[in-house]
Each structure stands twice: as structure tokens, then as C-alpha cells.
Design an enzyme around this catalytic site. Structure first.
Site, PDB file in Angstrom:
ATOM      1  N   SER A 231       0.823  -1.200   0.000  1.00  0.00           N
ATOM      2  CA  SER A 231       0.000   0.000   0.000  1.00  0.00           C
ATOM      3  C   SER A 231       0.864   1.259   0.000  1.00  0.00           C
ATOM      4  O   SER A 231       1.683   1.441  -0.903  1.00  0.00           O
ATOM      5  CB  SER A 231      -0.946  -0.066   1.199  1.00  0.00           C
ATOM      6  OG  SER A 231      -2.013   0.823   1.063  1.00  0.00           O
ATOM      7  N   ASP A 459      -9.094  -3.616  -6.175  1.00  0.00           N
ATOM      8  CA  ASP A 459      -8.537  -3.105  -4.932  1.00  0.00           C
ATOM      9  C   ASP A 459      -9.231  -1.797  -4.578  1.00  0.00           C
ATOM     10  O   ASP A 459      -9.259  -0.873  -5.391  1.00  0.00           O
ATOM     11  CB  ASP A 459      -7.027  -2.886  -5.101  1.00  0.00           C
ATOM     12  CG  ASP A 459      -6.320  -2.559  -3.796  1.00  0.00           C
ATOM     13  OD1 ASP A 459      -6.850  -1.753  -3.009  1.00  0.00           O
ATOM     14  OD2 ASP A 459      -5.217  -3.102  -3.577  1.00  0.00           O
ATOM     15  N   HIS A 487      -7.600  -5.622  -0.873  1.00  0.00           N
ATOM     16  CA  HIS A 487      -6.416  -4.776  -0.920  1.00  0.00           C
ATOM     17  C   HIS A 487      -5.155  -5.624  -0.874  1.00  0.00           C
ATOM     18  O   HIS A 487      -4.997  -6.443   0.031  1.00  0.00           O
ATOM     19  CB  HIS A 487      -6.470  -3.820   0.271  1.00  0.00           C
ATOM     20  CG  HIS A 487      -5.423  -2.757   0.268  1.00  0.00           C
ATOM     21  ND1 HIS A 487      -4.949  -2.174  -0.895  1.00  0.00           N
ATOM     22  CD2 HIS A 487      -4.761  -2.141   1.281  1.00  0.00           C
ATOM     23  CE1 HIS A 487      -4.052  -1.260  -0.589  1.00  0.00           C
ATOM     24  NE2 HIS A 487      -3.908  -1.227   0.726  1.00  0.00           N
TER      25      HIS A 487
END
Length: 517
Positions: A231, A459, A487
Site C-alpha cells: 500500500s 482493490d 487490498h
């Protein structure tokens, strides 16, 4: 519910709301490990004058780590300059944790779980949940709490009670009173950051965290940095590759963000991502038959929107021992948290079923998980650090009066969440801090080894298109795509993804660019 059950949501990237692959055959040759781990001559190093205490940047690079046992892992402290432009004028300590390789060790794998604001040490404690057994066998997993987070000189802005009010506020203020409350909350937040964090608040940027990683590389005795970022950790990794291309080893960036996006375009991208994820969640419910939300995706989404509007008018009872009710702000966070992983959709089912019956307990529990709130207190400063770091990286913002002009574009991107993300554009209003270290850094990673970029097609937090963009922007970027929900891509049950990552990190086999899994 424990964090282990919904561990995927700790890799949340940049959600700031105001007021509240077939394998290729390319082989990389690993340099021999050794102790000559000084900064690369070609790295973009800041100047290194002596400060009042007589130290230079080299003194930080030359430090030796003193590891001590902490549970089943090892812990240490890394000393770094507060300001890399003035390395002799004060330092801070970063918390480190290491889970030793379980098999034949090939080196250290530095990791970052995302945020910005998530502490990396806790990820190491859950290394067996994050990383496959092959990686655990080959690498020491080394996590650090980035500067300003966790136990690494954490920034502070609000008391726990003030933070409760901040996150509970309406993220889409639609009355003059709520708009004023949003302005007051923002002013209180930034004034608190300045008063409680002082000089440190201006030195927790992503660039400075990337510089810390190079000091860490040297302290670990590694000539090259091998790194796995999730991320926001992909932005951190790409920044490292830009600053230190000759020191860049095998980097995997999972759930990638596009570092070239403006704050506004990034917010639009994320709004669209969460809309896609919500509709995928509702679609799964509808396809299973007898969906409690409605007989179609549109009907189900409307049910959820109507519930949020009702909560906005009348917060729900929760049975919380502190007497807290589920406000629309808390409901928003409780709604989005389970969208980070398909495995967590049953929690959202439970939260929405109860919510529709007037019980906000599960959605409150999910919101508390988002904010790291347990037993009446916050276990880390992630809700504060995320704003300070993001606004240092890009201080652009708009005023409350300008928000309505953004509605058309944001509601087009996300009919459900668009206005919330439009209000998020005011998040940096009143920020007293400005970055002094490469504030306008452009990222292409020229000269770095191949960088594997992972993207997941649905996502919510880092939409797939951003992974595509990052892979193109990085000169050595290699795109690997996972078709799926949730995610990030690695260790989610997709053997194609896991095999590609393991082959690269362990054996240096670069995946075929464009591999789809």
C-alpha cells in the site's frame, strides 16, 4: 474480533477525511553480503556538515545495532537525524523488530505495512500471517516504525477524547453547523500537532523515511536493500529507489499507489476504488440469492446509502460501555474497513444486518479497528500520523467553501462516497508544517534493479490503475496483476502471485512484465 482475523486492513493508504505472472528467465546476481555498507557514491545524499554535536551523516551510517530478545523476535533501536540536511542538530530513535529466518538465510527483508502511519514492528510479530513459509525461511523479516509513528518518536495532535470526537464527526458535513464543526476540528487538529509535536512534525515526510531506510540498510550490513512494501509502503519503496538506485536490491511493491498523482486525482482514484469494491461486495450478496440488501446491486447500494443517511439523522445505539453511539462518521469507517479483504465481508454482513435493525455495535467495532482503538484508548497514533505525513508530502488543499464545486467529479467517481472524498480535499487546511527535504521529488527510479509492482483489479484503497501507472513510471518496473477483490495481492491464496514473488525475492528470477494471475 482480533486484528489477526482482519489483518489485511492494516495496510490502509492515505484515507484522510476532513473533520473527523508466467515467470521470466531474467536472473539477478546477488552481491556478496559484507560489512562495507556505506552510502553509494551515486546515491542522492544530502550534504553532511558537522553540527553542534560534531556528528556527520557518516556517523549514523557507521552505527551498530544492539539486538535484544523481545518475545520470539529481536528488537533494537536505530538512531537517525531529525533533519538530514543538518544531521548534527538532533536525532531520534526508530523502533526495529526482526523475525529471524527459519531456514537457510540469504539476507534481510525490510518491510512496511502501509498507512502512512502503520507501525512496521507489529507486522513482524505477525510475520507468519503476512509472509509465506518460503520467504520466512530465506529472510530475516525486519520491520521498523517509520519516523513519527508507533514507537519511533510518534507525532501527537489530540488527546484520546479529542480523537474520539474527531473521527466521529460527519465526514460529509451538510448543514452550516456541521461545516463549522469540520472547520473547528481541522483547526484544533493542526494546532494540537504544532503544540504537541513541535519541530518533529516537519520532519516525518516519506523522503525522510526513505533516507532512514538507507541508514537501516547500512546498519544491517547489507550492500543492497531488499524490501517488501504494501500500500503506502509502495510509495515509500519507490521513493527509496529514486533516492538510492544503486543501493536498491529486490523490491516488491504490492497494492501500488501512483506517485505522480496529485492529491485531488489520488482522492478521485480512491473514491472510485471504494465504489467498485462496495458494488463487488453487494454483487456477491445478490448472486448468492435472497440478499438482505436487495434484489440487485443498485438496490443493495441504495439500501446502504439510505442507512447512512438515517444514521446521520439519528446515531445508533451500540451497547458500548462508554455510552458511545454510532455516528455517521463512525459508520463510514465501519463500512469501508471490511472492503479491504473479501475474507472480511461476513463482518460487513453482520454490521449492516444489525445496523438496519438499529444496532450499531458491529459497525462501531469495525470503526474502532480502523482507528486502533481498544479498551477505551488508542494503541497507536496512526490516525494522527497519516494526516501529518500526507500533508508534508503534498500540502495542497481547498477551503470548505470550494468543496461543493468538486461534487460533480467526485459523485461521478463514487455515487456512494464521492462527497466524503471531496471533503477530504480540505484535510491539509491549517497545516503548519512544510517539508524541507526534496518536497517536489519526481519518481522514476532510474538506475534501480527491476522493481516488481503488484496490482489487484478490484482493490478499493489503491485501485489497479495506479499499479499500472507506477510500473510504467518506474524505469525498471515490472507489472504483475491479480484478478480479484480486496487490498494487495501477495499471500491471498493466489499461487501464481506467490510463486512470482518468491521466485524474485529468493532466487532473483524477474517475473514476466504484464503477468496476469
Amino acid at each position: 474480533m482480533t486484528k489477526k482475523l482482519i489483518i489485511a486492513v492494516v495496510v490502509i493508504w492515505a484515507l484522510v477525511i476532513a473533520g473527523g505472472v508466467g515467470l521470466g528467465v531474467v536472473l539477478l546476481t546477488r552481491g556478496d553480503s559484507g560489512t562495507d555498507a556505506s552510502p553509494s557514491d551515486t546515491a542522492k545524499q544530502p550534504t553532511s556538515p558537522k553540527g553542534p554535536d560534531g556528528r556527520t551523516l557518516d556517523d549514523f551510517y557507521d552505527q551498530k545495532l544492539a539486538w535484544t530478545k523481545c518475545g520470539s523476535d529481536d528488537c533494537a533501536k536505530l538512531e537517525v537525524p531529525i533533519d538530514y540536511q543538518k544531521p548534527g542538530e538532533g536525532s531520534i530513535e526508530l523502533a526495529l523488530e526482526r523475525a529471524s529466518a527459519t531456514g537457510k538465510r540469504i539476507g534481510s527483508l525490510v518491510i512496511n505495512p502501509g498507512g502512512p502511519g502503520a507501525p512496521g514492528t507489529s507486522t513482524v510479530r505477525d510475520a507468519n500471517l503476512y509472509f509465506g513459509s518460503e520467504l520466512r525461511a530465506a529472510y530475516d523479516i525486519v520491520g521498523f516504525d517509520p519516523r513519527g509513528t508507533g514507537h519511533s518518536a510518534p507525532v501527537d495532535c489530540l488527546s484520546d477524547s479529542e480523537l474520539d470526537a474527531y473521527i466521529a464527526a460527519d465526514p460529509d458535513p451538510d448543514t452550516p453547523q456541521e461545516v463549522q464543526e469540520s472547520k473547528d476540528n481541522s483547526e484544533e487538529f493542526w494546532q494540537g500537532c504544532k503544540a504537541r509535536s513541535g519541530t518533529l512534525g516537519g520532519h516525518v515526510s516519506t523522503v525522510e523515511a526513505a533516507r532512514d531506510m538507507d541508514v537501516l540498510r547500512a546498519a544491517l550490513g547489507e550492500k543492497k536493500l531488499d524490501y517488501f512494501g504494501f500500500s503506502y509502503g509502495t510509495r515509500l519503496g519507490a521513493t527509496y529507489a529514486e533516492l538510492y538506485p544503486q543501493n536498491t536490491g529486490r523490491l516488491v511493491l504490492d497494492g501500488a499507489v501512483d506517485p505522480a498523482l496529485s492529491s485531488r486525482d489520488g482522492a478521485l482514484s480512491q473514491a472510485k476504488g471504494f465504489e467498485t469494491a462496495l458494488r463487488s461486495y453487494v454483487g456477491n450478496c445478490v448472486s448468492a440469492g435472497n440478499c438482505f440488501l436487495g434484489s440487485s446491486v443498485d438496490a443493495g447500494v441504495t439500501t446502504i446509502k439510505d442507512l447512512l443517511e438515517k444514521i446521520d439523522q439519528q446515531p445508533l445505539a451500540t451497547g458500548d460501555p462508554e455510552g458511545r453511539k454510532l455516528t455517521v462518521g463512525l459508520a463510514f469507517y465501519g463500512l469501508i474497513v471490511p472492503l479491504y479483504s473479501k475474507d472480511n465481508w461476513p463482518y460487513l454482513d453482520d454490521g449492516l444486518r444489525k445496523g438496519l435493525k438499529g444496532d450499531g455495535s458491529t459497525l462501531l467495532m469495525l470503526s474502532d479497528f480502523y482507528g486502533s482503538r481498544e479498551n477505551g484508548t488508542y494503541t497507536d497514533n496512526s490516525l494522527e500520523a497519516i494526516s501529518v505525513i500526507n500533508c508534508l508530502d503534498d500540502p495542497w488543499s481547498i477551503t470548505a467553501d470550494q468543496v461543493p464545486s468538486q461534487y460533480p467529479d467526485f459523485e461521478k467517481a463514487s455515487p456512494t462516497f464521492g462527497k466524503v472524498f471531496a471533503w477530504g480535499l480540505t484535510a491539509c487546511n491549517g497545516d503548519p508544517f512544510r517539508s524541507t527535504d526534496e518536497p517536489d521529488l519526481k519518481i522514476d527510479g532510474a538506475g534501480a534493479a527491476p522493481i516488481v509492482v503488484l496490482g489487484t483489479t478490484r482493490d478499493p484503497a489503491t485501485p489497479y490503475e495506479e499499479a499500472v501507472a507506477m510500473a510504467k513510471e518506474l524505469e525498471s518496473g515490472v507489472l504483475v496483476s491479480r484478478d480479484g477483490d480486496g487490498h494487495t495481492a501477495y499471500n491471498k491464496g493466489n499461487s501464481c502471485i506467490d510463486d512470482a514473488v518468491n521466485a524474485y525475492l529468493i532466487d532473483g528470477i524477474v517475473p514476466k512484465d504484464g503477468l496476469r494471475c
